[in-house]
Design a protein around this motif. Structure first.
Motif, mmCIF file in Angstrom:
data_model
loop_
_atom_site.group_PDB
_atom_site.id
_atom_site.type_symbol
_atom_site.label_atom_id
_atom_site.label_comp_id
_atom_site.label_asym_id
_atom_site.label_seq_id
_atom_site.Cartn_x
_atom_site.Cartn_y
_atom_site.Cartn_z
ATOM 1 N N PHE A 108 -27.490 36.591 -15.170
ATOM 2 C CA PHE A 108 -27.942 36.405 -16.544
ATOM 3 C C PHE A 108 -27.363 35.114 -17.102
ATOM 4 O O PHE A 108 -26.186 35.020 -17.391
ATOM 5 C CB PHE A 108 -27.559 37.599 -17.412
ATOM 6 C CG PHE A 108 -28.168 38.876 -16.922
ATOM 7 C CD1 PHE A 108 -29.528 39.111 -17.066
ATOM 8 C CD2 PHE A 108 -27.392 39.828 -16.285
ATOM 9 C CE1 PHE A 108 -30.110 40.270 -16.584
ATOM 10 C CE2 PHE A 108 -27.966 40.997 -15.813
ATOM 11 C CZ PHE A 108 -29.320 41.213 -15.960
ATOM 12 N N LEU A 109 -28.213 34.117 -17.214
ATOM 13 C CA LEU A 109 -27.805 32.812 -17.727
ATOM 14 C C LEU A 109 -28.127 32.723 -19.213
ATOM 15 O O LEU A 109 -28.955 33.472 -19.721
ATOM 16 C CB LEU A 109 -28.552 31.712 -16.981
ATOM 17 C CG LEU A 109 -28.418 31.683 -15.461
ATOM 18 C CD1 LEU A 109 -29.288 30.583 -14.879
ATOM 19 C CD2 LEU A 109 -26.969 31.512 -15.048
ATOM 20 N N SER A 110 -27.504 31.773 -19.883
ATOM 21 C CA SER A 110 -27.869 31.497 -21.272
ATOM 22 C C SER A 110 -28.647 30.193 -21.293
ATOM 23 O O SER A 110 -28.502 29.349 -20.411
ATOM 24 C CB SER A 110 -26.636 31.428 -22.170
ATOM 25 O OG SER A 110 -25.800 30.388 -21.748
ATOM 26 N N TYR A 111 -29.480 30.039 -22.304
ATOM 27 C CA TYR A 111 -30.308 28.845 -22.433
ATOM 28 C C TYR A 111 -30.337 28.444 -23.899
ATOM 29 O O TYR A 111 -30.623 29.265 -24.763
ATOM 30 C CB TYR A 111 -31.720 29.124 -21.926
ATOM 31 C CG TYR A 111 -32.671 27.963 -22.123
ATOM 32 C CD1 TYR A 111 -32.559 26.814 -21.363
ATOM 33 C CD2 TYR A 111 -33.674 28.017 -23.084
ATOM 34 C CE1 TYR A 111 -33.424 25.740 -21.542
ATOM 35 C CE2 TYR A 111 -34.546 26.947 -23.269
ATOM 36 C CZ TYR A 111 -34.411 25.822 -22.500
ATOM 37 O OH TYR A 111 -35.265 24.767 -22.671
ATOM 38 N N SER A 112 -30.064 27.183 -24.164
ATOM 39 C CA SER A 112 -30.072 26.700 -25.547
ATOM 40 C C SER A 112 -30.946 25.462 -25.710
ATOM 41 O O SER A 112 -30.826 24.757 -26.709
ATOM 42 C CB SER A 112 -28.644 26.411 -26.010
ATOM 43 O OG SER A 112 -28.054 25.428 -25.176
ATOM 44 N N GLY A 113 -31.819 25.209 -24.755
ATOM 45 C CA GLY A 113 -32.699 24.051 -24.828
ATOM 46 C C GLY A 113 -33.938 24.327 -25.663
ATOM 47 O O GLY A 113 -34.028 25.336 -26.371
ATOM 48 N N PRO A 114 -34.935 23.452 -25.541
ATOM 49 C CA PRO A 114 -36.184 23.622 -26.297
ATOM 50 C C PRO A 114 -36.885 24.931 -25.918
ATOM 51 O O PRO A 114 -36.823 25.369 -24.773
ATOM 52 C CB PRO A 114 -37.039 22.425 -25.872
ATOM 53 C CG PRO A 114 -36.091 21.456 -25.260
ATOM 54 C CD PRO A 114 -34.942 22.243 -24.727
ATOM 55 N N GLN A 115 -37.562 25.517 -26.874
ATOM 56 C CA GLN A 115 -38.283 26.766 -26.649
ATOM 57 C C GLN A 115 -39.432 26.542 -25.667
ATOM 58 O O GLN A 115 -40.158 25.557 -25.753
ATOM 59 C CB GLN A 115 -38.846 27.293 -27.969
ATOM 60 C CG GLN A 115 -39.662 28.548 -27.812
ATOM 61 C CD GLN A 115 -40.283 28.996 -29.124
ATOM 62 O OE1 GLN A 115 -40.063 28.394 -30.169
ATOM 63 N NE2 GLN A 115 -41.051 30.061 -29.066
ATOM 64 N N VAL A 116 -39.594 27.474 -24.735
ATOM 65 C CA VAL A 116 -40.759 27.444 -23.853
ATOM 66 C C VAL A 116 -41.932 27.967 -24.676
ATOM 67 O O VAL A 116 -41.932 29.126 -25.101
ATOM 68 C CB VAL A 116 -40.545 28.298 -22.591
ATOM 69 C CG1 VAL A 116 -41.818 28.378 -21.763
ATOM 70 C CG2 VAL A 116 -39.393 27.747 -21.759
ATOM 71 N N THR A 117 -42.925 27.106 -24.910
ATOM 72 C CA THR A 117 -44.072 27.495 -25.734
ATOM 73 C C THR A 117 -45.258 27.957 -24.894
ATOM 74 O O THR A 117 -46.172 28.580 -25.426
ATOM 75 C CB THR A 117 -44.517 26.345 -26.656
ATOM 76 O OG1 THR A 117 -44.820 25.193 -25.855
ATOM 77 C CG2 THR A 117 -43.416 26.010 -27.661
#
Length: 166
Positions: A25-34
């Motif tokens: 389980f990774l975390s992601y704080s980049g741009p939203q996948v649209t």
């Protein structure tokens, strides 16, 4: 068995359970996948934010990938516009993200042919055991490497549109 031994044993089991594979389980704080775009013929999938490709992945498909999915058991990967509709952290294929196949028209078409449209179409990993099974080995799902599904699982949210092209 006395209470102290029982308590210590239960505590040890709880501690071991808490030490599960948290690395998946990774975390992601980049741009939203649209949106997600899948190109079956190229065996490629792209995660996009607007028109910008955030990530790209080589994919495996259903055992009979040419053409759209119509019926349960046909081995085909669906084509069309769908949405991410669920997440399974305990998947038999490491991690999986549900795709909203079938839509009502697909259910009606299959029923008119006296068949079922099928379901349980996912974007998932391989869980190690499916390495080397060939290029297209799923029952109609879209598969990536386990390390890649970890990234995708962190990046993609429910209700994200997924376009699956021939």
């Amino acid at each position: 068995m006395n209470r102290r031994t029982l308590f210590l044993g239960a505590s040890a089991l709880a501690a071991l359970a808490a030490c599960g594979d948290s690395s998946k389980f990774l975390s992601y704080s980049g741009p939203q996948v649209t949106q997600i775009q899948v190109f079956k013929g190229k065996r490629m999938m792209y995660l996009l934010h607007g028109d910008t490709v955030l990530e790209s992945y080589k994919i495996s498909l259903g055992g009979d990938p040419i053409g759209p999915k119509h019926f349960e058991g046909d081995g085909k990967t669906p084509e069309g516009l769908y949405y991410i509709n669920r997440r399974n952290p305990n998947s038999a294929y490491y991690l999986s993200i549900g795709i909203s196949y079938p839509n009502p028209q697909q259910v009606a078409y299959a029923a008119a042919q006296g068949k079922k449209a099928g379901g349980d179409i996912f974007l998932h990993g391989r869980d190690g055991k499916n390495k080397g099974r060939g290029r297209d080995w799923t029952a109609g799902c879209i598969a990536v490497k386990d390390k890649e599904i970890r990234e995708i699982y962190a990046m993609v949210r429910e209700n994200t549109p997924i376009f699956i092209f021939p």
